[in-house]
Design a protein around this motif. Structure first.
Motif: not given
Length: 368
Positions: A114-121, A129-132, A175-185
């Motif tokens: 999975l490729r997670a993402a976060r926005y740096l204000d 980030g990358e998650l295996h 739950a991990i998939l949900d967290a990664v996708v929620d992090g996209y918002a």
């Protein structure tokens, strides 16, 4: 995946402590974020090393191990591979990182990237980030490369809902998939704000906006690479509901995650298209501004040329009497017409005729 309660035929036969897997290297501590053993959805223990986790899991054949690592060493991954029979190709991918999002099955084990993402204000940029994730009948192993996502929050949420956690490793994966996708918002919201600001800059004529558009476009390409494969991955998981007897609650869970990631993927596609159009508009406005500046420069040059014409015309007109006067102002006795009585009127008349002629010529040519 199959029923969350692994079959006894698959379960490893408990071994005496002497036959346990080799202890992890001395550097085990810093990269093992957390290792926890669960039974019936409740925490049993939190071993302080991989070796201890392996031993306790053998003593509790109906338990589930959730092991979280961040940038693990090669020895640690090989230790996990030997204990949980992880495929060497998946282990190699987890060690190298920089993998595209994907879902692969190796026997009883799922391997998810999975490729997670976060926005740096502060920087107004997107950090990826990358998650295996290795998911087996009685274990979940997460390997993080980067700051995102925050899996400690996922663990806390799952522990607060023992019934959901009791559904086993598949519930943890969802739950991990949900967290990664929620992090996209938050990322989508931050990018939308950036695009609004860029539009203001474009129509405000800010020369630095082109660089900002280009940098944000590159981030959207990365964002597309993170979100677009997830749509197919989740539909692949949903296609296996009947085959692997997935719990109905987890089915609803995954469908909700799939809806969110589809929406996010569509938004990202829209962002990239919008940035392309903004870049085109900006290029058009820059070209128009350059044309306006060139016209202004040409008009200024034309006006300057007209002034030069006038100055040059008057200089030529005034030069004629100056020339005549200068010649006849020289005191030489042998000069022609020097002692002629009509010499003075002739000189004045000559100067007037020359000046008038030059004035008429320049006037016809619009120099005056």
């Amino acid at each position: 995946m199959s029923d969350r309660r692994p079959h006894a035929a698959w379960r490893r036969v408990p071994e005496p402590p002497a036959a346990a897997s080799p202890a992890p290297p001395a550097g085990d501590g810093p990269s093992v974020v957390q290792a926890t053993l669960y039974r019936e959805g409740r925490r049993v223990s939190s071993p302080d090393s991989l070796a201890e986790t392996f031993r306790q899991l053998r003593r509790h054949p109906d338990g589930m191990a959730w092991i979280g690592l961040q940038r693990p060493t090669e020895e640690e991954l090989h230790s996990l591979a030997a204990e949980f029979d992880l495929h060497e190709l998946a282990v190699e991918d987890a060690m190298e990182a920089h993998q595209r999002p994907k879902l692969e099955r190796y026997g009883e084990t799922l391997f998810v990237v999975l490729r997670a993402a976060r926005y740096l204000d502060a920087q107004e940029e997107v950090d990826f980030g990358e998650l295996h994730v290795f998911v087996g009948p009685d274990f979940v192993i997460t390997v993080r490369h980067g700051a995102a996502p925050d899996l400690s929050a996922v663990r806390r949420r799952m522990e607060e809902d023992p019934d959901l956690l009791a559904l086993g490793p598949e519930a943890v994966l969802y739950a991990i998939l949900d967290a990664v996708v929620d992090g996209y918002a938050p990322v989508v919201a931050g990018v939308q704000n950036d695009i609004d600001e860029i539009e203001t800059q474009v129509f405000g004529g800010d020369p630095a906006v082109s660089r900002r558009i280009y940098e944000l476009s590159r981030e959207m390409v990365e964002f597309q690479r993170a979100t677009r494969p997830l749509v197919g991955m989740l539909h692949g998981l949903m296609a296996g509901f009947a085959k692997y007897g997935t719990d109905e609650e987890l089915q609803r869970y995954l469908r909700d995650v799939a809806d969110h990631v589809t929406h996010t993927s569509e938004r990202v596609d829209g962002f990239r298209q919008a940035l392309t159009e903004i870049l085109t508009v900006n290029a058009t406005l820059v070209t128009q501004q350059q044309n306006a500046e060139m016209r202004a420069l040409a008009e200024a040059g034309f006006e300057q040329n007209e002034e030069i014409k006038k100055i040059s015309s008057w200089a030529a007109i005034l030069f004629a009497p100056t020339l005549v006067g200068t010649i006849y102002g020289m005191n030489f006795d042998t000069m022609p017409e020097l002692h002629w009585a009509g010499g003075y009127p002739f000189a004045i008349l000559l100067m007037a005729v020359v000046c008038t002629s030059l004035y008429v010529i320049f006037k016809k040519r619009d120099w005056l």
